[in-house]
Design a protein around this motif. Structure first.
Motif, PDB file in Angstrom:
ATOM      1  N   LYS A  12      17.749  28.283 -17.058  1.00  0.00           N
ATOM      2  CA  LYS A  12      18.371  26.974 -16.968  1.00  0.00           C
ATOM      3  C   LYS A  12      19.876  27.136 -16.880  1.00  0.00           C
ATOM      4  CE  LYS A  12      19.028  22.623 -16.805  1.00  0.00           C
ATOM      5  NZ  LYS A  12      18.525  21.806 -15.692  1.00  0.00           N
ATOM      6  N   ARG A  48      12.795  22.486 -24.961  1.00  0.00           N
ATOM      7  CA  ARG A  48      12.870  21.244 -24.201  1.00  0.00           C
ATOM      8  C   ARG A  48      12.289  21.408 -22.790  1.00  0.00           C
ATOM      9  NH1 ARG A  48      17.069  17.127 -25.959  1.00  0.00           N
ATOM     10  NH2 ARG A  48      17.271  17.570 -28.158  1.00  0.00           N
ATOM     11  N   LEU A  51       8.682  21.087 -22.945  1.00  0.00           N
ATOM     12  CA  LEU A  51       8.214  19.715 -23.201  1.00  0.00           C
ATOM     13  C   LEU A  51       8.661  18.752 -22.103  1.00  0.00           C
ATOM     14  CD1 LEU A  51       9.013  19.703 -27.004  1.00  0.00           C
ATOM     15  CD2 LEU A  51       6.741  19.744 -25.976  1.00  0.00           C
ATOM     16  N   THR A  52       9.162  19.283 -21.019  1.00  0.00           N
ATOM     17  CA  THR A  52       9.600  18.520 -19.827  1.00  0.00           C
ATOM     18  C   THR A  52      10.809  17.621 -20.075  1.00  0.00           C
ATOM     19  OG1 THR A  52       8.221  16.543 -20.083  1.00  0.00           O
ATOM     20  CG2 THR A  52       7.209  18.414 -18.980  1.00  0.00           C
ATOM     21  N   LEU A  53      11.551  17.909 -21.126  1.00  0.00           N
ATOM     22  CA  LEU A  53      12.774  17.123 -21.342  1.00  0.00           C
ATOM     23  C   LEU A  53      13.870  17.621 -20.419  1.00  0.00           C
ATOM     24  CD1 LEU A  53      12.861  16.996 -25.230  1.00  0.00           C
ATOM     25  CD2 LEU A  53      12.289  15.154 -23.690  1.00  0.00           C
ATOM     26  N   ILE A  54      13.816  18.894 -20.125  1.00  0.00           N
ATOM     27  CA  ILE A  54      14.818  19.505 -19.263  1.00  0.00           C
ATOM     28  C   ILE A  54      14.084  20.202 -18.129  1.00  0.00           C
ATOM     29  CG2 ILE A  54      16.564  21.343 -19.129  1.00  0.00           C
ATOM     30  CD1 ILE A  54      17.363  20.683 -21.963  1.00  0.00           C
ATOM     31  N   GLU A  55      14.639  20.039 -16.948  1.00  0.00           N
ATOM     32  CA  GLU A  55      14.003  20.662 -15.784  1.00  0.00           C
ATOM     33  C   GLU A  55      14.562  22.069 -15.610  1.00  0.00           C
ATOM     34  OE1 GLU A  55      13.149  19.516 -11.143  1.00  0.00           O
ATOM     35  OE2 GLU A  55      14.455  18.240 -12.354  1.00  0.00           O
ATOM     36  N   ARG A  72       1.462  17.965 -15.995  1.00  0.00           N
ATOM     37  CA  ARG A  72       2.246  17.514 -17.132  1.00  0.00           C
ATOM     38  C   ARG A  72       1.431  16.651 -18.104  1.00  0.00           C
ATOM     39  NH1 ARG A  72       5.216  13.117 -18.417  1.00  0.00           N
ATOM     40  NH2 ARG A  72       7.064  13.572 -19.650  1.00  0.00           N
ATOM     41  N   ARG A  73       0.773  15.656 -17.541  1.00  0.00           N
ATOM     42  CA  ARG A  73       0.091  14.690 -18.381  1.00  0.00           C
ATOM     43  C   ARG A  73      -1.033  15.325 -19.202  1.00  0.00           C
ATOM     44  NH1 ARG A  73      -0.568   8.739 -16.936  1.00  0.00           N
ATOM     45  NH2 ARG A  73       0.927   9.342 -15.363  1.00  0.00           N
ATOM     46  N   LEU A  76       0.565  17.674 -21.882  1.00  0.00           N
ATOM     47  CA  LEU A  76       1.292  17.054 -22.998  1.00  0.00           C
ATOM     48  C   LEU A  76       0.374  16.284 -23.936  1.00  0.00           C
ATOM     49  CD1 LEU A  76       4.601  15.885 -21.303  1.00  0.00           C
ATOM     50  CD2 LEU A  76       4.205  17.855 -22.770  1.00  0.00           C
ATOM     51  N   ALA A  81       4.982  17.652 -30.955  1.00  0.00           N
ATOM     52  CA  ALA A  81       6.272  18.302 -31.115  1.00  0.00           C
ATOM     53  C   ALA A  81       7.188  17.555 -32.071  1.00  0.00           C
ATOM     54  CB  ALA A  81       6.953  18.413 -29.750  1.00  0.00           C
ATOM     55  N   ILE A  83      11.186  17.700 -32.224  1.00  0.00           N
ATOM     56  CA  ILE A  83      12.301  18.307 -31.514  1.00  0.00           C
ATOM     57  C   ILE A  83      13.587  18.026 -32.279  1.00  0.00           C
ATOM     58  CG2 ILE A  83      13.433  18.511 -29.278  1.00  0.00           C
ATOM     59  CD1 ILE A  83      10.785  16.756 -28.394  1.00  0.00           C
ATOM     60  N   GLU A  84      14.169  19.065 -32.788  1.00  0.00           N
ATOM     61  CA  GLU A  84      15.363  18.943 -33.628  1.00  0.00           C
ATOM     62  C   GLU A  84      15.119  17.943 -34.748  1.00  0.00           C
ATOM     63  OE1 GLU A  84      19.100  18.720 -31.520  1.00  0.00           O
ATOM     64  OE2 GLU A  84      18.294  20.054 -29.984  1.00  0.00           O
TER      65      GLU A  84
END
Lengths: 311, 230, 291
Positions: A12, A48, A51-55, A72-73, A76, A81, A83-84
């Protein structure tokens, strides 16, 4: 054993920062996979991306053997999760939050299931209180409850003990052990504290500056007798070929241009030494480095430069 | 409409008619109108003023001698020429003397009429002059023009039908001059600046306003309580 | 998708903030009605000042219909703030609260999430307008009665028959709803860029205030811009209250002076909504969630 997570060449690139650089790792079913690294090492960015938050800029992520981008669906639905920070809707009660996220995860839970879930994370008594009134530890437990409510196969916990008091940290640790041992969940847990990971993890990945340093079984990695030995020879390429062909290949860790690294027990050093001679490897130096624990502490305790290892 | 009846009825009853030949005629007209103690009528009112967009509305009109008048519009709001009723009425009531002068003849709607000029003797009168066009054989006022000090000149043209015997018109057209109407856009909160299409702009330049009432139904002398006009 | 919509609506209507708008609208309307009920006479006299020096108005002009119009005129300038309060918070609020990352990691596509959220803000906006209609129109009709509606425009006055008014309000409220949904779409669009809700709310209002001023200014250089500002089109609900006249200058009951204007404005607003929502989805799909 099924591979639950398989990450290959994950990268990334933010504007002028490579947060994650060509990272590969895999998590097997039933693992408690410890994701260790300093703050800013790329743990959160990696999680992330899972979890598809970031590409991702490049690379491949497979969960449950399916490509994350394409399935994805389905994927998930089977992932829970935290996350933080375990942020939830503060104006809703614990019960309402749990129900809401359960529905978002695709299930319609009965009241009993929800209450059981709250019971498990120790919040049954506060089910109808607004989250606004909760302590950090209670929020964290609710967050985990939410991650678990739809009975996912994979649970991802990003820094679950951040901001918790010692009792809260112990609670989370016990919860992770319970999930793993009793409920047979696969868990990915990240932390910048070795102490937390070593008490729960079965496998460990250490990353720094977005790159993988070490991946392995926790029992081995944290074995105080385990040592990384650094070899320097007249001809490293030759030495490497020889070692790969020998029983020592299993011990090979990573290599740098000027050195070959092997991970082994201290008691094995004499036999390594004699084998090297037998293989006609001309040794310049053989240097035992720190144990992994020392090694990691060195990384996590300061900004001291650490050589980067590559596979 | 209300203006009409008041002007005619009251003006005729109170003016002292000095021009001999006209006095008799005006008195006869007055006598005819005096048959009506009260009436109520239904009608349609049409307002044609350049800056007013109003639909034809149903009205009910009530009258009782000597000067009680009420116009009720269905829906409650009517736009009427300013002072069309009150100014004329009150001034005429309080002034007693008028001079009635013959001013020739004219043909209105195909009827031959005598032109009678009524001048108030009282200097303070709001009415400056009233001109009546009287249809002598039928004893009907076909047209009346009133000039007031404050509110300009009004013209009324009447046509008669079933109730001509009572001197009650079937249709009254009230004409008057209008001034400009303009409000700042800031007050009306109109943002758009689209000028009106030319045809409409032309229409707005027409400075003559008209109010037209067509009566369909009279109920005469059935009695109306005074309190109704309050 | 339906689950998502239900959940988004549930979230909106469980938040105290949502009811601020409803309370504010109610308070404003009831205060105006109270004032007019007590002292409507002087206000009516002010309105009934002779028009053009030659005509006077007879009758009770201050009925429920006119009062509703006056209130709409005043309120529809401010309702955008109340709409922005929710719409501009849809994404940014979640980012701020920290719940966005959890939402995104659920088995729904981002497009579905955004559509559900926009739909929910639309429902909120419409309910706010229904609330406005109940109070400003129906309550006024009940308190002040109905009757003909007398309106003063800048260059002419309009008298609408009592039975020719209600359908115009229906149209006006539908149009106002479209205008407010446009505001919601703008707020929604801006909310994807921020991680706190104040920014997008202020930004939404600033855009509307700025555009409205440009729309209002009568400076030739800006006039050319007006047709392109959505704020110019937001007030086209007023067109429902302008009536056509025939050659005899009789108002034609049931007609609208510029129906094309309403249609055009509605199209402009719909295009804005599509643009804002489409833009939100397009940008948000590629956005890395770092909150």
């Amino acid at each position: 054993m099924q591979q639950i997570v398989s990450v290959k060449g994950l990268t990334k690139q933010f504007k002028n920062l490579t947060a994650v650089n060509n990272l590969s790792f895999s998590v097997n079913e039933g693992d408690v996979y410890g994701f260790l690294g300093q703050n800013g090492a790329g743990k959160s960015t990696s999680i992330r991306m899972m979890l598809t938050l970031i590409e991702p800029s490049s690379g491949q992520i497979e969960l449950f053997g399916m490509d994350l981008a394409r399935h994805r669906r389905e994927i998930l639905r089977n992932v829970g999760a935290v996350i933080e920070k375990p942020d939830v809707y503060k104006y809703l009660s614990a019960y309402e939050n749990l129900e809401l996220f359960a529905r978002l995860s695709g299930i319609k839970p009965s009241k009993k299931i929800l209450m059981d879930q709250l019971e498990m994370v120790g919040l049954a008594g506060r089910a109808n209180d607004r989250v606004k009134t909760f302590s950090q530890g209670m929020k964290q437990r609710l967050g985990i409850g939410i991650a678990l409510v739809h009975n996912p196969q994979l649970i991802v916990l990003d820094e679950p003990t951040n901001g918790l008091d010692p009792q809260g940290i112990a609670d989370i640790r016990n919860l992770i052990l319970h999930l793993s041992r009793d409920l047979k969940k696969t868990i990915v847990v990240s932390s910048h504290l070795l102490s937390e990971i070593e008490q729960v993890a079965t496998r460990v990945l250490i990353i720094d500056k977005g790159q993988k340093l070490v991946e392995g079984n926790a029992a081995e990695l944290f074995d105080p007798a385990q040592t990384i030995v650094e070899l320097q020879t007249m001809d490293n390429a030759f030495a490497l070929t020889q070692l790969k062909a020998s029983p020592w290949s299993a011990y090979l860790q990573a290599q740098r241009n000027t050195a070959i690294l092997l991970k082994l027990n201290r008691t094995e050093i004499p036999s390594l030494h004699s084998d090297l001679a037998a293989m006609q490897i001309q040794l310049l130096s053989l240097q035992p480095r720190h144990s992994l624990e020392d090694f990691f502490l060195q990384i996590t305790s300061g900004n001291q430069h650490v050589d980067t290892y590559t596979n | 409409m209300r203006s009409f009846l008041f002007i005619v009825a009251l003006l005729i009853s109170y003016s002292s008619i000095q021009a001999q030949d006209m006095t008799a005629l005006v008195t006869k007209v007055k006598a005819k109108l005096d048959q009506v103690n009260d009436y109520e009528a239904e009608g349609n009112m049409k307002t044609d003023v350049s800056f007013i967009k109003a639909p034809i509305g149903k009205v009910k009109v009530y009258f009782k001698k000597p000067n009680k008048f009420r116009l009720k519009k269905e829906g409650g709001i009517s736009l009427l020429p300013k002072g069309g009723v009150s100014v004329n009425m009150s001034t005429i009531i309080t002034t007693s003397d008028f001079v009635a002068l013959a001013a020739g003849e004219a043909v209105i709607d195909g009827f031959k009429t005598k032109i009678v000029k009524l001048l108030p003797s009282n200097e303070a009168s709001e009415i400056v002059i009233t001109t009546l066009y009287i249809d002598e054989p039928n004893l009907l006022v076909r047209k009346a023009i009133t000039t007031t000090k404050e509110n300009g000149t009004y013209e009324m043209q009447m046509s008669y039908g079933a109730y001509a015997n009572y001197g009650l018109p079937q249709k009254v057209v009230f004409s008057f001059n209008t001034k400009d109407y303009k409000l700042p856009k800031g007050i009306t909160l109109e943002f758009d600046d689209n000028e009106k299409p030319l045809s409409e702009a032309q229409k707005l330049k027409n400075k003559k306003g008209r109010v037209e009432i067509t009566y369909s139904n009279y109920v005469v002398n059935k009695g109306i309580a005074d309190s109704f006009f309050k | 998708m339906w689950t998502l919509i239900q959940i988004e609506l549930y979230k909106i209507f469980r938040r105290p903030r949502t009811y601020i708008a409803f309370i504010a609208v109610a308070a404003l309307i009831i205060i105006i009605q109270f004032g007019l009920k007590l002292d409507g006479k002087s206000y009516a006299d002010f309105l009934m000042k002779d028009i053009g020096g030659t005509m006077e108005i007879d009758g009770n002009i201050l009925n429920g219909y006119l009062i509703c119009y006056i209130m709409l005129q005043l309120l529809l300038v401010h309702v955008p703030l109340l709409v922005a309060l929710i719409a501009a918070d849809m994404i940014s609020g979640e980012a701020n609260m920290g719940t966005l990352r959890l939402l995104i990691s659920k088995p729904f596509s981002r497009t579905e999430l955004l559509l559900a959220k926009f739909f929910a803000s639309t429902v909120y906006t419409l309910l706010l307008l229904v609330w406005l209609a109940i109070l400003a129109l129906f309550l006024s009709m009940w308190i002040f009665g109905t009757g003909d509606m007398f309106l003063m425009k800048s260059s002419y006055v309009v008298l609408l028959s009592e039975n020719d008014v209600f359908w115009r309000y229906t149209g006006a409220f539908v149009f106002a709803a479209l205008a407010m949904v446009t505001v919601a779409a703008l707020g929604f669009f801006l909310s994807i860029f921020a991680e706190n809700s104040i920014g997008p709310i202020v930004a939404t209002m600033s855009v509307i205030v700025f555009f409205t001023i440009l729309s209002t200014l009568n400076i030739p250089i800006f006039n050319a811009l007006k047709p392109y500002l959505f704020t110019t089109h937001m007030i086209s609900w007023k067109e429902f209250f302008d009536i056509q006249v025939n050659d005899a200058n009789e108002a034609i009951v049931g007609s609208i002076q510029h129906p094309q204007k309403i249609v055009n404005s509605a199209l402009v607003l719909v295009l804005h909504i599509i643009g804002f929502v489409g833009g939100s989805i397009w940008i948000f799909k590629k956005k890395d969630v770092l909150s």
